[in-house]
Design a protein around this motif. Structure first.
Motif, PDB file in Angstrom:
ATOM      1  N   LYS A   2     105.486  -5.172  60.223  1.00 53.25           N
ATOM      2  CA  LYS A   2     105.681  -5.350  58.668  1.00 53.25           C
ATOM      3  C   LYS A   2     104.162  -5.445  58.111  1.00 53.25           C
ATOM      4  O   LYS A   2     104.060  -5.103  56.893  1.00 53.25           O
ATOM      5  N   GLN A  46     105.430   5.452  64.237  1.00 51.86           N
ATOM      6  CA  GLN A  46     106.753   4.949  63.903  1.00 51.86           C
ATOM      7  C   GLN A  46     107.386   6.180  63.515  1.00 51.86           C
ATOM      8  O   GLN A  46     108.503   6.380  64.158  1.00 51.86           O
ATOM      9  N   GLU A  50     110.890   7.554  65.620  1.00 50.41           N
ATOM     10  CA  GLU A  50     112.295   7.826  64.947  1.00 50.41           C
ATOM     11  C   GLU A  50     112.828   8.936  65.081  1.00 50.41           C
ATOM     12  O   GLU A  50     113.857   9.324  65.250  1.00 50.41           O
ATOM     13  N   ASP A 205     107.926  -0.310  66.111  1.00 47.46           N
ATOM     14  CA  ASP A 205     108.713  -1.411  65.849  1.00 47.46           C
ATOM     15  C   ASP A 205     109.819  -1.768  66.634  1.00 47.46           C
ATOM     16  O   ASP A 205     110.645  -2.110  66.324  1.00 47.46           O
ATOM     17  N   ASP A 206     109.861  -1.088  67.643  1.00 47.20           N
ATOM     18  CA  ASP A 206     110.773  -1.249  68.971  1.00 47.20           C
ATOM     19  C   ASP A 206     110.622  -2.594  69.223  1.00 47.20           C
ATOM     20  O   ASP A 206     109.858  -3.119  70.093  1.00 47.20           O
ATOM     21  N   HIS A 214     117.678   0.103  70.783  1.00 48.40           N
ATOM     22  CA  HIS A 214     116.625   1.083  70.192  1.00 48.40           C
ATOM     23  C   HIS A 214     117.546   1.904  69.310  1.00 48.40           C
ATOM     24  O   HIS A 214     117.982   2.910  69.960  1.00 48.40           O
ATOM     25  N   LYS A 215     117.740   1.586  68.154  1.00 44.07           N
ATOM     26  CA  LYS A 215     118.424   2.459  67.154  1.00 44.07           C
ATOM     27  C   LYS A 215     117.712   2.952  66.047  1.00 44.07           C
ATOM     28  O   LYS A 215     116.646   2.273  65.581  1.00 44.07           O
ATOM     29  N   LYS A 217     116.147   3.469  62.432  1.00 44.28           N
ATOM     30  CA  LYS A 217     116.016   2.944  61.340  1.00 44.28           C
ATOM     31  C   LYS A 217     115.925   3.752  60.348  1.00 44.28           C
ATOM     32  O   LYS A 217     116.168   3.563  59.117  1.00 44.28           O
ATOM     33  N   TRP A 218     115.353   5.016  60.396  1.00 39.29           N
ATOM     34  CA  TRP A 218     115.158   6.132  59.400  1.00 39.29           C
ATOM     35  C   TRP A 218     116.145   7.172  59.752  1.00 39.29           C
ATOM     36  O   TRP A 218     116.387   7.454  60.952  1.00 39.29           O
TER      37      TRP A 218
END
Length: 383
Positions: A2, A46, A50, A205-206, A214-215, A217-218
């Protein structure tokens, strides 16, 4: 990560310093671009991660294999267009050295201090180490070839790597083609392995790199949008950065070669490097080793050869003729990384050893050029 979003302020600051005449300051612009490229490279990585989740492991692995060093590749292409060929070669060598010595060193040091003896898959590490050895051989041959030709002609100049030699150009193209073929073969090999291989995507961001956790996010449109915007912003900041290199080095009393081999390689991969250290702190050494060794291999076998072919678009070929100190440093870095990874175990002392070698190499590059009056960068001697 972040904290990346807070560094985005330097992206806006870079545009302001570049386009508002009253704010123009090359030193501040250089620093701002370096800091601004860090979050952009992180978001680019990232977004790639994704997309790899949405597309599946094989396509995702291919995306990571081609875009894993996209930020550094963009910076190098911009530098090529600006005629900064020696800066590009320095950044190639510096990126490999940074991954093998600095990042792997910090990972082993901090991970070892927290967990003591750490273990990893020595077979996978051995494959990466052997590939890096072959890559260094590929970079060594053009250098030895040109040095021997200059000795034969009585024109040896060990500091000048910016030479015009048609034979060297052809050799560099051939070697670049072989290295890229070897990289493709390594991807095929890794994709066919039952376990996580060299082409496995690594995200910023994993949290644990576990399949269950590991799903995505976007959504795909968001990931594509972030990828496009990050790429475009990196192109602009790279232009600003390359333009500010010369005045910055003059103001600080440094040289462009030192900046290329130490500073620029770190800028494009800071986010990924931090992930590697974090994985070591979590005692996930297989992933930490994959990040360090895999990124080095990608630069040597994919980015460097690709830049050789891309340089043809700018009317002058980028050769694989490196300075003797660069080649020696690369060879020794691969050697010590191989020795450390061969037993499948690591400790904090081995990390300290890698960091010590990196500092020694950095000092060598700094004082080599600083000790030659009138030399602004290796490969550019005074007339």
């Amino acid at each position: 990560m972040k904290w990346l979003r807070f560094l985005l302020v330097f992206v806006a600051a870079s545009f302001a310093l570049e386009f508002i005449p009253g704010l123009r300051n090359d030193l501040l612009l250089f620093a701002s671009c370096c800091l601004g490229l860090v979050p952009l490279a992180g978001y680019l990585g990232q977004a790639t991660e994704e997309l790899s989740i949405h597309t599946g492991p094989r396509v995702g692995g291919l995306l990571n294999a081609t875009l894993g060093n996209a930020a550094e590749l963009i910076i190098s292409i911009v530098a090529l267009r600006a005629g900064q060929y020696e800066l590009v070669k320095a950044s190639i060598a510096g990126s490999i050295l940074g991954n093998l010595l600095l990042i792997l060193g910090f990972s082993l040091l901090l991970g070892g201090l927290r967990h003591g003896i750490q273990r990893f898959d020595r077979q996978q590490a051995g494959v990466s180490a052997s590939m890096m050895t072959l890559a260094v051989i590929g970079l060594l041959i053009p250098t030895l070839f040109e040095v021997m030709r200059e000795v034969q002609l009585g024109q040896l100049d060990i500091f000048n790597t910016a030479v015009e030699d048609p034979a060297l150009n052809r050799l560099s193209l051939g070697v670049a083609g072989v290295l890229m073929l070897l990289y493709v073969l390594s991807l095929i090999f890794s994709f066919r392995q039952p376990e996580r291989g060299l082409g496995t995507p690594v995200g910023v961001d994993d949290p644990g790199f576990d399949e269950e956790a590991h799903k995505a996010k976007w959504s795909v449109p968001v990931a594509v949008g972030v990828l496009a915007i990050s790429t475009l912003a990196i192109v602009f900041l790279s232009e600003f950065l390359v333009g500010a290199v010369e005045p910055t080095t003059e103001a600080l009393g440094l040289n462009a070669f030192f900046v290329g081999i130490i500073v620029i390689p770190l800028v494009g991969n800071v986010a990924e490097h931090i992930v590697g250290v974090q994985m070591a702190l979590k005692n996930k050494m297989d992933l930490s080793m994959t990040i360090s060794l895999g990124s080095s291999m990608q630069v040597a076998l994919f980015v460097a050869p690709l830049l050789v072919f891309i340089s043809l678009l700018f009317g002058r070929e980028l050769t694989l003729f490196f300075s003797l100190l660069e080649i020696a440093a690369l060879g020794l870095a691969v050697l010590i990384a191989t020795l450390i990874s061969v037993d499948g175990e690591s400790n904090w002392l081995e990390g300290a050893q890698l960091l010590a070698v990196y500092v020694i190499v950095a000092l060598g590059f700094y004082y080599l050029v600083a000790g030659i009056p009138g030399v602004a960068a290796l490969g550019q001697l005074p007339a």
